[in-house]
Motif scaffolding. Structure first.
Motif, PDB file in Angstrom:
ATOM      1  N   THR A 139       0.814  -1.215   0.000  1.00 39.60           N
ATOM      2  CA  THR A 139       0.000   0.000   0.000  1.00 39.60           C
ATOM      3  C   THR A 139       0.848   1.265   0.000  1.00 39.60           C
ATOM      4  O   THR A 139       0.666   2.153  -0.818  1.00 39.60           O
ATOM      5  N   ASN A 142       3.009   1.763  -3.062  1.00 38.28           N
ATOM      6  CA  ASN A 142       2.151   2.124  -4.186  1.00 38.28           C
ATOM      7  C   ASN A 142       1.640   3.557  -4.094  1.00 38.28           C
ATOM      8  O   ASN A 142       1.429   4.211  -5.114  1.00 38.28           O
ATOM      9  N   MET A 143       1.434   4.043  -2.869  1.00 37.79           N
ATOM     10  CA  MET A 143       1.047   5.449  -2.723  1.00 37.79           C
ATOM     11  C   MET A 143       2.186   6.338  -3.221  1.00 37.79           C
ATOM     12  O   MET A 143       1.963   7.347  -3.891  1.00 37.79           O
ATOM     13  N   ALA A 144       3.403   5.956  -2.885  1.00 38.69           N
ATOM     14  CA  ALA A 144       4.565   6.717  -3.356  1.00 38.69           C
ATOM     15  C   ALA A 144       4.721   6.575  -4.869  1.00 38.69           C
ATOM     16  O   ALA A 144       4.994   7.557  -5.569  1.00 38.69           O
ATOM     17  N   LEU A 145       4.510   5.373  -5.379  1.00 34.43           N
ATOM     18  CA  LEU A 145       4.649   5.133  -6.826  1.00 34.43           C
ATOM     19  C   LEU A 145       3.596   5.923  -7.616  1.00 34.43           C
ATOM     20  O   LEU A 145       3.900   6.520  -8.657  1.00 34.43           O
ATOM     21  N   GLU A 147       2.225   8.697  -6.660  1.00 33.26           N
ATOM     22  CA  GLU A 147       2.655  10.092  -6.589  1.00 33.26           C
ATOM     23  C   GLU A 147       3.769  10.365  -7.612  1.00 33.26           C
ATOM     24  O   GLU A 147       3.779  11.384  -8.291  1.00 33.26           O
ATOM     25  N   THR A 169      -0.991  17.502  -7.865  1.00 35.01           N
ATOM     26  CA  THR A 169      -0.866  16.051  -7.997  1.00 35.01           C
ATOM     27  C   THR A 169      -1.503  15.374  -6.792  1.00 35.01           C
ATOM     28  O   THR A 169      -1.511  15.912  -5.697  1.00 35.01           O
ATOM     29  N   ILE A 170      -2.034  14.203  -7.019  1.00 35.65           N
ATOM     30  CA  ILE A 170      -2.521  13.377  -5.897  1.00 35.65           C
ATOM     31  C   ILE A 170      -2.324  11.912  -6.266  1.00 35.65           C
ATOM     32  O   ILE A 170      -2.474  11.532  -7.432  1.00 35.65           O
ATOM     33  N   SER A 171      -1.950  11.124  -5.274  1.00 35.84           N
ATOM     34  CA  SER A 171      -1.794   9.691  -5.502  1.00 35.84           C
ATOM     35  C   SER A 171      -2.898   8.933  -4.782  1.00 35.84           C
ATOM     36  O   SER A 171      -3.185   9.217  -3.619  1.00 35.84           O
ATOM     37  N   TYR A 172      -3.516   7.995  -5.462  1.00 36.42           N
ATOM     38  CA  TYR A 172      -4.475   7.099  -4.809  1.00 36.42           C
ATOM     39  C   TYR A 172      -3.891   5.696  -4.664  1.00 36.42           C
ATOM     40  O   TYR A 172      -4.612   4.760  -4.298  1.00 36.42           O
ATOM     41  N   GLY A 173      -2.590   5.561  -4.961  1.00 43.33           N
ATOM     42  CA  GLY A 173      -1.948   4.257  -4.807  1.00 43.33           C
ATOM     43  C   GLY A 173      -2.726   3.165  -5.513  1.00 43.33           C
ATOM     44  O   GLY A 173      -3.180   3.337  -6.641  1.00 43.33           O
ATOM     45  N   GLU A 174      -2.918   2.043  -4.811  1.00 46.65           N
ATOM     46  CA  GLU A 174      -3.637   0.913  -5.416  1.00 46.65           C
ATOM     47  C   GLU A 174      -5.116   0.918  -5.028  1.00 46.65           C
ATOM     48  O   GLU A 174      -5.832  -0.047  -5.274  1.00 46.65           O
ATOM     49  N   GLU A 175      -5.579   2.014  -4.418  1.00 45.05           N
ATOM     50  CA  GLU A 175      -6.883   2.002  -3.751  1.00 45.05           C
ATOM     51  C   GLU A 175      -8.091   2.216  -4.664  1.00 45.05           C
ATOM     52  O   GLU A 175      -9.217   2.019  -4.247  1.00 45.05           O
ATOM     53  N   ARG A 176      -7.874   2.702  -5.878  1.00 43.34           N
ATOM     54  CA  ARG A 176      -9.025   3.004  -6.741  1.00 43.34           C
ATOM     55  C   ARG A 176      -8.838   2.373  -8.123  1.00 43.34           C
ATOM     56  O   ARG A 176      -8.619   3.067  -9.105  1.00 43.34           O
TER      57      ARG A 176
ATOM     58  N   LYS B 182     -10.142  -3.126   4.677  1.00 40.47           N
ATOM     59  CA  LYS B 182     -10.541  -2.520   3.403  1.00 40.47           C
ATOM     60  C   LYS B 182     -11.829  -3.176   2.934  1.00 40.47           C
ATOM     61  O   LYS B 182     -11.939  -4.400   2.911  1.00 40.47           O
ATOM     62  N   ILE B 208      -9.868   6.467   2.274  1.00 36.44           N
ATOM     63  CA  ILE B 208      -8.640   5.678   2.302  1.00 36.44           C
ATOM     64  C   ILE B 208      -7.897   5.995   3.601  1.00 36.44           C
ATOM     65  O   ILE B 208      -7.600   7.149   3.881  1.00 36.44           O
ATOM     66  N   TYR B 226      -7.202   9.961   3.950  1.00 43.36           N
ATOM     67  CA  TYR B 226      -7.631  10.824   2.843  1.00 43.36           C
ATOM     68  C   TYR B 226      -8.930  11.543   3.191  1.00 43.36           C
ATOM     69  O   TYR B 226      -9.623  12.022   2.309  1.00 43.36           O
ATOM     70  N   LEU B 252       2.060  14.192  -1.339  1.00 43.92           N
ATOM     71  CA  LEU B 252       1.908  13.010  -0.484  1.00 43.92           C
ATOM     72  C   LEU B 252       2.368  13.277   0.949  1.00 43.92           C
ATOM     73  O   LEU B 252       3.449  13.826   1.167  1.00 43.92           O
ATOM     74  N   LEU B 254       2.722  10.756   4.116  1.00 46.79           N
ATOM     75  CA  LEU B 254       2.564   9.360   4.529  1.00 46.79           C
ATOM     76  C   LEU B 254       3.208   9.134   5.886  1.00 46.79           C
ATOM     77  O   LEU B 254       4.322   9.588   6.127  1.00 46.79           O
ATOM     78  N   GLU B 275       9.479  11.913  -3.508  1.00 50.38           N
ATOM     79  CA  GLU B 275       9.132  11.263  -2.250  1.00 50.38           C
ATOM     80  C   GLU B 275      10.390  11.082  -1.409  1.00 50.38           C
ATOM     81  O   GLU B 275      11.270  10.295  -1.757  1.00 50.38           O
ATOM     82  N   ILE B 296      12.002   6.919  -5.237  1.00 53.70           N
ATOM     83  CA  ILE B 296      11.033   6.777  -4.147  1.00 53.70           C
ATOM     84  C   ILE B 296      11.764   6.366  -2.871  1.00 53.70           C
ATOM     85  O   ILE B 296      12.521   5.394  -2.870  1.00 53.70           O
ATOM     86  N   VAL B 298      10.507   5.565   1.041  1.00 55.71           N
ATOM     87  CA  VAL B 298       9.223   5.409   1.734  1.00 55.71           C
ATOM     88  C   VAL B 298       9.330   4.382   2.866  1.00 55.71           C
ATOM     89  O   VAL B 298      10.351   3.703   2.989  1.00 55.71           O
ATOM     90  N   TYR B 387       3.101  -7.345   5.126  1.00 55.94           N
ATOM     91  CA  TYR B 387       3.046  -6.407   6.251  1.00 55.94           C
ATOM     92  C   TYR B 387       3.455  -7.020   7.596  1.00 55.94           C
ATOM     93  O   TYR B 387       2.655  -7.060   8.530  1.00 55.94           O
ATOM     94  N   MET B 431      -2.048  -4.258   6.902  1.00 56.97           N
ATOM     95  CA  MET B 431      -1.212  -3.383   7.722  1.00 56.97           C
ATOM     96  C   MET B 431      -1.389  -3.565   9.227  1.00 56.97           C
ATOM     97  O   MET B 431      -1.633  -2.599   9.955  1.00 56.97           O
TER      98      MET B 431
END
Lengths: 198, 439
Positions: A139, A142-145, A147, A169-176, B182, B208, B226, B252, B254, B275, B296, B298, B387, B431
């Motif tokens: 997760t 993927n949010m970073a990716l 972005e 810019t906005i990242s939704y990662g793998e969530e949508r 989720k 999210i 979010y 972002l 995080l 990032e 990246i 993270v 995780y 997570m």
């Protein structure tokens, strides 16, 4: 003793009315989670004697909150629909990425050029660049990716002459995901950048 | 014959010592449970005896307490809790002197817990005694007082003392898990106790929500949400439920892990167009950038000694685990196998880092030392295992395991053995993070 009972009765009626009133007042406001939670915490600490009043008040409040939330949701959906319709009219297209990559593919360059022309024509609109990933992987990564994909796209648009101050810019990662299946085809559809004008 | 009376004398002296010490458990490390050849402790837990008392004791407190202790010890992964049906010795009240240790060793018990309960109205005093069966020794004799409603807490305290006496560490009984469920494109944070009781919905953002992180002092939970329309970091005071937004830079935001003193938190921010990892002082809200690399960076996690930070970076072309000093210097890559290694979690005892890596198209849990040596694969099944998060004792790891539409939270011993399912759901459980110990 009797006096006290009537007093308590009056208090109950009063606090119920108050709760209804405050509930009505909140109908117009967009539901704020923070304030709700704080109020809940406070009411949990209140004297146990008034539990039933609180329960009634809480239910009434929750009802109005639910209604407000539904309204807000409906308004949001209507807005999104309108936006989507506008976007369809403008023919802004998504661009797609390779697995675990954020570089702009050659097939995306032509699309970005066409999109940039549309963005230049609609010069008053802010461009929201939304980065998405497929479901594989972590997760957070993927949010970073997502972005990174949005940032790379933003950079590319800047190079095409779009003013950086217009781009968010906005990242939704793998969530949508667009396609929720777990197939190569779905994943390819989901590794994308979408554009939103607002 | 002489030997036996000497033995009895010895027990008498130990008893004398223990009764003098009373509330100090033996902190002697009995067996090194991290040794490769470690076998689970076979232990017999007797139902507690109802002793004299004012009112009649609540009917099943004595058996319920023993059951609860059995459950906790079972959950710890290092005990083989013997079935009480196999016990040869009856329930007749007995003084320590009358314990026939041979009756216990013959059924395979190395350790034995016996105890009594004195109840008067709602007050309960529990006395529990742990014996080493093979040596015929009393290891501790301790009293616990509370109310009848405190049964789970009492069971946890007794289980913790058993673990402390045998391993030198109280274990993970007084801990919780935070995790994300989720569902229909939305996610929220839930917490539950280590024994899966007390499930609570912590956030109700209907959006999210990701990356829950406990502060080591147990007071706060930080996470990414979010709910404001974009990824921002929130800090929630667990007692009051008050939430505060602590990071809302453009792009972002995080959530990473807390420093061991709970005063700082690591973040991943893209405010400088890339990032990068930053550290935020929570009191002063001062921010310091730690990484400078066009790639990246993270998932930062602090080492338990506060001197190093592990994180994920794709600076070498694919996501890998790196370590750096807390000022951002001395960056060193520690994973070299495979091309997708993420989710680092540092063992509270130091030394090792658990992470998830892609192998044969599946995510599996691995651990590696801080030098990048002694790599161990910990999970091997057909599910995607992701995780990992260490328990405070450093002896267990919780992770999530997904196969098809089935999602599980699972715990295993830190060497990968003895996996136990904590929670199973059709919703996607992700997570999990293990809390510090609560008092």
């Amino acid at each position: 003793m009797k006096k006290y009972l009537t007093l308590i009765g009056l208090l109950m009626v009063f606090s119920f009315g108050l709760a209804m009133f405050s509930g009505c007042a909140e109908k117009q406001a967009v539901v704020k989670d923070e304030s709700v939670q704080e109020q809940k915490a406070v009411s949990a600490q209140a004297a146990p004697v008034k539990e039933t009043d609180d329960e009634v008040a809480r239910r009434a409040k929750e009802q109005t909150e639910r209604e407000a939330a539904l309204k807000a949701q409906a308004a949001k959906e209507a807005r999104e629909k309108k936006n989507a319709a506008a976007l369809n009219d403008l023919n802004i297209q998504n661009i797609y990425f390779d697995y675990d990559k954020s570089n702009i593919r050659s097939d995306a360059r032509e699309i970005l050029k066409a999109n940039a022309e549309i963005f230049t024509k609609n010069s008053s609109a802010t461009i929201v660049v939304e980065g998405y990933c497929d479901e594989r992987g972590t997760t957070e990564y993927n949010m970073a990716l997502g972005e990174r994909r949005a940032q790379e796209t933003k950079q590319y648009l800047e190079n095409l002459g779009i003013n950086a101050s217009r781009i968010e810019t906005i990242s939704y990662g793998e969530e949508r995901p667009l396609d929720s299946r777990s197939t190569e085809e779905a994943w390819a559809q989901n590794r994308r950048v979408q554009f939103l004008l607002k | 014959m002489e030997k036996q009376s000497f033995f009895k004398l010895l027990i008498f002296f130990i008893l004398l010592c223990v009764s003098c010490m009373h509330n100090t458990a033996f902190a002697k490390v009995y067996i090194d449970i991290d040794a490769p050849g470690f076998q689970q402790f076979p232990i017999a837990i007797c139902d507690f005896q109802n002793k004299k008392g004012g009112a009649a004791p609540s009917s099943d407190f004595n058996t319920a307490l023993a059951d609860s202790i059995r459950h906790y010890l079972d959950l710890s992964g290092i005990f083989n809790v013997l079935d009480k049906k196999s016990f040869l010795e009856g329930l007749e009240p007995g003084t320590p002197e009358t314990i026939r240790f041979s009756d216990w060793s013959v059924i395979g018990a190395d350790f034995l817990l016996r105890g009594d309960i004195i109840t008067s109205q709602n007050d309960v005093i529990v006395e529990s005694r742990l014996y080493d069966v093979t040596r015929g020794q009393l290891l501790f004799n301790k009293k616990y007082s509370g109310k009848t409603g405190d049964l789970p807490a009492m069971a946890r305290a007794i289980a913790a003392d058993i673990l402390l006496a045998l391993t030198g560490d109280e274990g993970d009984f007084n801990t919780k898990m935070a995790f994300v469920i989720k569902k229909n494109g939305q996610s929220d944070i839930y917490t539950m106790d280590y024994d899966t009781s007390n499930l609570k919905n912590l956030t109700n953002h209907q959006n999210i929500v990701a990356a829950p992180r406990w502060s080591p002092d147990g007071q706060y939970l930080a996470f990414t949400s979010y709910k404001g329309g974009r990824p921002e970091v929130y800090l929630r005071h667990l007692k009051t439920g008050k939430e505060k937004k602590i990071s809302s830079f453009k792009g972002l935001n995080l959530c990473g892990s807390f420093s061991p003193d709970s005063k700082k938190i690591l973040l991943t921010l893209s405010k400088d167009d890339n990032e990068e990892i930053y550290v935020l002082d929570i009191d002063t809200m001062t921010l310091k950038r730690l990484t400078r690399n066009y790639s990246i960076d993270v998932s930062p996690t602090w080492s338990p000694d506060g001197k190093k930070i592990a994180f994920v970076s794709n600076r070498s072309g694919s996501p890998q685990i790196f370590i750096m000093d807390t000022d951002g210097n001395n960056v060193k890559r520690i994973t070299f196998e495979g091309n997708y290694n993420t989710s680092p979690s540092w063992s509270p005892r130091g030394g090792r880092i658990a992470y998830e890596g892609l192998i044969n198209h599946k995510y599996q849990i691995f651990s590696v030392d801080e030098e990048g040596h002694n790599l161990m694969q910990l999970t091997f099944d057909a599910a995607d295992n992701e995780y990992p998060s260490w328990s405070p004792s450093g002896r267990q790891i919780v992770f999530c395991s997904r196969q098809g539409s089935r999602s599980r939270l699972t715990i295993m011993n830190s060497n990968g053995l003895n996996a136990r399912i904590l929670k199973e759901s059709k919703d996607y459980l992700v997570m999990p993070t293990w809390s510090p110990r609560f008092k």
